[in-house]
Design an enzyme around this catalytic site. Structure first.
Site, short mmCIF file in Angstrom:
data_model
loop_
_atom_site.label_atom_id
_atom_site.label_comp_id
_atom_site.label_asym_id
_atom_site.label_seq_id
_atom_site.Cartn_x
_atom_site.Cartn_y
_atom_site.Cartn_z
N HIS A 195 -66.91 91.27 -87.79
CA HIS A 195 -65.59 91.67 -88.25
C HIS A 195 -65.32 91.13 -89.65
O HIS A 195 -65.66 89.98 -89.95
CB HIS A 195 -64.51 91.17 -87.29
N HIS A 205 -67.71 85.07 -83.87
CA HIS A 205 -66.43 85.61 -84.27
C HIS A 205 -65.48 84.45 -84.54
O HIS A 205 -65.83 83.29 -84.34
CB HIS A 205 -65.86 86.50 -83.16
N GLU A 245 -65.93 82.42 -80.25
CA GLU A 245 -64.75 82.53 -81.11
C GLU A 245 -64.51 81.16 -81.75
O GLU A 245 -63.90 80.28 -81.15
CB GLU A 245 -63.54 82.98 -80.29
#
Length: 301
Positions: free
Chosen positions: A53, A205, A266
């Site tokens: 991303h 991420h 994450e």
């Protein structure tokens, strides 16, 4: 961290450490390369990926620093995270793709300048989603497709969920595309994964300090135990994925197709894009994961 800086870093590492190998997996629709680094010659093959991303670009230098520190330790006969570096590269072959979404990263980091065709095209897509800040809220590639919603692992469910949330057309985030695996970046990563046939994958991420390790009800031997060790080493929580984010991700597809451990990590905390001031903490938290994933657990995953 821009795509040009990532590419320069990879080329510099390959020059400094001749035992590193590099490969161009694809070029994006806008001509930027998606690059991979390889290190080691062990039987255990592991694939680490980051910056799926755009506004999670801080994960790319995490992998670059890890490869650099490991390569330096191999060359000097040193250790990394208390482990002899030579033992790591004898046990494992490590593949790293630091920047899966170079186009999107360049938009968020300012490498794509205001007024350029790329910038204005993205801005027009973002206008359809006025509640998402531009460009900081941008997660997708420059065609407006979310690259971590591109995999044939419950893609139709992901489409239904995201459409119900209003993400029905190309934009900054959460648009699944017209079909699974129809973007150059996701196609290339899937094909690379199939070619490597890795024992394990990590997908980096941000944010939340959480490790996701499941996909639906697939049972992967040793995945929980290794995830628990990752959680212990990092201080992150091992958790189940929220239902609305449970489909079409890279690690979902890997677990489904390979029946081997796959983890979405994450890293960090706060709002994306995380400030570079968090980098050292993120790297420190994740170094144990990166080393342990390469070695595996004794008699386990």
């Amino acid at each position: 961290m821009t795509s040009a800086l990532c590419e320069e870093s990879i080329r510099s590492l390959a020059q400094a450490y001749p035992f590193l190998r590099t490969e161009v997996l694809t070029t994006t629709a806008f001509g930027r390369p998606v690059l991979a680094l390889m290190l080691g010659d062990g039987e255990r093959r592991v694939l680490y990926t980051a910056a799926h991303h755009a506004n999670e670009w801080i994960t790319a230098p995490v992998l670059l620093k890890f490869v650099e520190e490991l390569a330096e330790a191999v060359q000097s006969g040193g250790t990394l995270y208390g482990v002899e570096a030579q033992n790591i590269v004898k046990a494992a072959t490590i593949y790293a793709v630091p920047m899966v979404d170079p186009d999107g990263v360049d938009l968020v980091t300012g490498a794509i300048e205001t007024g350029t065709l790329e910038y204005e095209t993205a801005h027009r897509m973002a206008d359809n989603y006025p509640d998402i800040p531009f460009p900081d809220g941008w997660k997708a590639n420059l065609l407006g497709v979310d690259l971590n919603l591109q995999y044939p692992a419950g893609w139709l469910q992901a489409r239904e969920i995201k459409f119900s949330q209003g993400y029905t057309k190309p934009g900054p985030r959460d648009y699944v595309g017209r079909a699974p695996l129809n973007q150059r970046e996701s196609i290339a990563l899937a094909e690379y994964t199939e070619r490597i046939d890795p024992t394990l994958v990590l997908a980096y991420h941000t944010q939340g300090k959480v490790i996701f390790w499941q996909f639906q009800d697939y049972e992967v031997p040793g995945a929980r135990e290794l995830g628990e060790e990752f959680a212990r080493l990092s201080g992150y929580a091992l958790a189940e994925v929220p239902y609305t984010s449970s489909f079409a991700g890279y690690k979902d597809w890997f677990i489904q197709n390979f029946r081997r451990p796959g983890y979405t990590i994450e890293a960090g905390s706060g709002s994306n894009p995380l400030p570079i001031t968090q980098f050292e903490e993120i790297y420190r938290d994740n170094l144990g994961i990166l080393v342990t994933a390469a070695l595996g657990l004794p008699g386990g995953a």
